[in-house]
Each structure stands twice: as structure tokens, then as C-alpha cells.
Design a protein around this motif. Sequence first.
Motif, mmCIF file in Angstrom:
data_model
loop_
_atom_site.group_PDB
_atom_site.id
_atom_site.type_symbol
_atom_site.label_atom_id
_atom_site.label_comp_id
_atom_site.label_asym_id
_atom_site.label_seq_id
_atom_site.Cartn_x
_atom_site.Cartn_y
_atom_site.Cartn_z
ATOM 1 N N LEU A 221 0.819 -1.203 0.000
ATOM 2 C CA LEU A 221 0.000 0.000 0.000
ATOM 3 C C LEU A 221 0.860 1.263 0.000
ATOM 4 O O LEU A 221 0.482 2.277 -0.584
ATOM 5 C CB LEU A 221 -0.972 -0.001 1.175
ATOM 6 C CG LEU A 221 -2.115 -1.000 1.050
ATOM 7 C CD1 LEU A 221 -2.957 -1.020 2.320
ATOM 8 C CD2 LEU A 221 -2.987 -0.710 -0.160
ATOM 9 N N LYS A 222 2.023 1.185 0.616
ATOM 10 C CA LYS A 222 2.953 2.324 0.560
ATOM 11 C C LYS A 222 3.414 2.530 -0.879
ATOM 12 O O LYS A 222 3.468 3.665 -1.372
ATOM 13 C CB LYS A 222 4.146 2.083 1.476
ATOM 14 C CG LYS A 222 5.100 3.248 1.516
ATOM 15 C CD LYS A 222 6.229 3.036 2.500
ATOM 16 C CE LYS A 222 7.088 4.288 2.521
ATOM 17 N NZ LYS A 222 8.459 4.028 2.800
ATOM 18 N N ASP A 223 3.748 1.433 -1.557
ATOM 19 C CA ASP A 223 4.144 1.525 -2.967
ATOM 20 C C ASP A 223 3.000 2.080 -3.815
ATOM 21 O O ASP A 223 3.218 2.871 -4.726
ATOM 22 C CB ASP A 223 4.580 0.158 -3.505
ATOM 23 C CG ASP A 223 5.924 -0.294 -2.949
ATOM 24 O OD1 ASP A 223 6.653 0.538 -2.365
ATOM 25 O OD2 ASP A 223 6.245 -1.493 -3.102
ATOM 26 N N TYR A 224 1.768 1.670 -3.504
ATOM 27 C CA TYR A 224 0.591 2.171 -4.214
ATOM 28 C C TYR A 224 0.436 3.672 -3.986
ATOM 29 O O TYR A 224 0.227 4.436 -4.936
ATOM 30 C CB TYR A 224 -0.653 1.416 -3.744
ATOM 31 C CG TYR A 224 -1.952 2.015 -4.201
ATOM 32 C CD1 TYR A 224 -2.312 2.020 -5.543
ATOM 33 C CD2 TYR A 224 -2.831 2.586 -3.288
ATOM 34 C CE1 TYR A 224 -3.511 2.573 -5.965
ATOM 35 C CE2 TYR A 224 -4.034 3.135 -3.700
ATOM 36 C CZ TYR A 224 -4.369 3.133 -5.034
ATOM 37 O OH TYR A 224 -5.549 3.678 -5.451
ATOM 38 N N GLU A 225 0.554 4.083 -2.731
ATOM 39 C CA GLU A 225 0.397 5.494 -2.391
ATOM 40 C C GLU A 225 1.454 6.357 -3.080
ATOM 41 O O GLU A 225 1.190 7.494 -3.467
ATOM 42 C CB GLU A 225 0.483 5.673 -0.872
ATOM 43 C CG GLU A 225 0.130 7.050 -0.378
ATOM 44 C CD GLU A 225 0.040 7.127 1.128
ATOM 45 O OE1 GLU A 225 -0.754 7.936 1.620
ATOM 46 O OE2 GLU A 225 0.778 6.388 1.812
ATOM 47 N N GLU A 226 2.635 5.791 -3.283
ATOM 48 C CA GLU A 226 3.719 6.510 -3.956
ATOM 49 C C GLU A 226 3.610 6.426 -5.478
ATOM 50 O O GLU A 226 4.450 6.957 -6.198
ATOM 51 C CB GLU A 226 5.065 5.954 -3.492
ATOM 52 C CG GLU A 226 5.363 6.260 -2.041
ATOM 53 C CD GLU A 226 6.612 5.567 -1.508
ATOM 54 O OE1 GLU A 226 7.256 4.796 -2.266
ATOM 55 O OE2 GLU A 226 6.935 5.790 -0.332
ATOM 56 N N VAL B 49 -5.075 8.049 -1.906
ATOM 57 C CA VAL B 49 -5.152 7.498 -3.256
ATOM 58 C C VAL B 49 -4.397 8.429 -4.206
ATOM 59 O O VAL B 49 -4.696 9.623 -4.261
ATOM 60 C CB VAL B 49 -6.618 7.347 -3.709
ATOM 61 C CG1 VAL B 49 -6.694 6.837 -5.133
ATOM 62 C CG2 VAL B 49 -7.363 6.417 -2.762
ATOM 63 N N PRO B 50 -3.406 7.897 -4.925
ATOM 64 C CA PRO B 50 -2.614 8.749 -5.818
ATOM 65 C C PRO B 50 -3.386 9.114 -7.086
ATOM 66 O O PRO B 50 -3.308 8.440 -8.102
ATOM 67 C CB PRO B 50 -1.393 7.878 -6.134
ATOM 68 C CG PRO B 50 -1.876 6.479 -5.984
ATOM 69 C CD PRO B 50 -2.949 6.524 -4.917
ATOM 70 N N TYR B 51 -4.160 10.174 -6.997
ATOM 71 C CA TYR B 51 -4.981 10.612 -8.125
ATOM 72 C C TYR B 51 -4.581 12.051 -8.418
ATOM 73 O O TYR B 51 -4.828 12.953 -7.628
ATOM 74 C CB TYR B 51 -6.459 10.506 -7.739
ATOM 75 C CG TYR B 51 -7.424 10.639 -8.889
ATOM 76 C CD1 TYR B 51 -7.574 9.605 -9.797
ATOM 77 C CD2 TYR B 51 -8.189 11.780 -9.045
ATOM 78 C CE1 TYR B 51 -8.465 9.703 -10.844
ATOM 79 C CE2 TYR B 51 -9.097 11.886 -10.090
ATOM 80 C CZ TYR B 51 -9.227 10.847 -10.987
ATOM 81 O OH TYR B 51 -10.120 10.942 -12.022
ATOM 82 N N GLU C 147 -8.107 15.147 -15.520
ATOM 83 C CA GLU C 147 -8.283 15.638 -16.887
ATOM 84 C C GLU C 147 -8.527 14.487 -17.859
ATOM 85 O O GLU C 147 -9.407 14.555 -18.729
ATOM 86 C CB GLU C 147 -7.051 16.440 -17.336
ATOM 87 C CG GLU C 147 -6.984 17.829 -16.768
ATOM 88 C CD GLU C 147 -5.741 18.579 -17.233
ATOM 89 O OE1 GLU C 147 -5.234 18.278 -18.341
ATOM 90 O OE2 GLU C 147 -5.284 19.460 -16.492
ATOM 91 N N GLU C 148 -7.739 13.443 -17.709
ATOM 92 C CA GLU C 148 -7.876 12.279 -18.588
ATOM 93 C C GLU C 148 -9.258 11.642 -18.441
ATOM 94 O O GLU C 148 -9.903 11.264 -19.414
ATOM 95 C CB GLU C 148 -6.776 11.275 -18.226
ATOM 96 C CG GLU C 148 -6.508 10.233 -19.274
ATOM 97 C CD GLU C 148 -5.306 9.385 -18.898
ATOM 98 O OE1 GLU C 148 -5.499 8.177 -18.703
ATOM 99 O OE2 GLU C 148 -4.184 9.938 -18.798
ATOM 100 N N ASP C 149 -9.713 11.532 -17.186
ATOM 101 C CA ASP C 149 -11.047 10.960 -16.942
ATOM 102 C C ASP C 149 -12.145 11.844 -17.520
ATOM 103 O O ASP C 149 -13.108 11.353 -18.101
ATOM 104 C CB ASP C 149 -11.266 10.753 -15.449
ATOM 105 C CG ASP C 149 -10.457 9.590 -14.892
ATOM 106 O OD1 ASP C 149 -9.949 8.793 -15.688
ATOM 107 O OD2 ASP C 149 -10.340 9.493 -13.652
#
Length: 98
Positions: free
Chosen positions: A49-54, A84-86, A92-94
Motif C-alpha cells: 500500500l505504501k508503494d501504491y500510495e507513492e 489514493v494517488p490521483y 483531466e484524462e477521466d
Amino acid sequence: MPVTLTTRVDDDLAKLIDDIAAKEGMDRSTVIRRFLTRAAKDWLIERSLKDYEEGKITLWQVAERCGLSLWEAVSEVEKREIHVPYTPEDLEEDLEGI
């Protein structure tokens, strides 16, 4: 094939493990194996989850790495209050896709 690991623990921890084993009707080794399994899985989820957050991996990759379903991974994100890394670029893409 099982591997034997040896470690030293302080007297208080050994007593606690023995108390848990007695209350659960298990032997000391079983209690230790269960705790190690739980701690290792928890570490793996936390690290992933840390890797996900980064932004290093996706939520799907978290789920695969940890042996979770996607919904279980989402639940872990919520439970651990992971950011959540958004990015604005993602937004813009969405919006362009709509």
C-alpha cells in the motif's frame, strides 16, 4: 518443506505466548507460526500500500502481490486511510473520456 527457525524472546513474551497457547488449546509453536504468518501478511499489505500510495504500483498489483481480491485491497486502503494517488492529470484524462 518446513524450515526450522530459532530466535530468542524475553521472558514476558514467552509467558504471553504460553498463556495464549493454553487459552487457545494449542502448542507454543502453533501460536508462534500463526502470529508470524499474520505479521508477515500485514507487513506485505502495508509495504504494498505504501508503494501504491507513492504511485509505484496499481491497486490491482497490490491485490495480486498480497493474495487479496480487488475489493479486499480497496477495503485495506479505506481501513488504513491510504491516500489514493490521483493527480490533476488523471482527472483531466477521466474528464476527456466522458
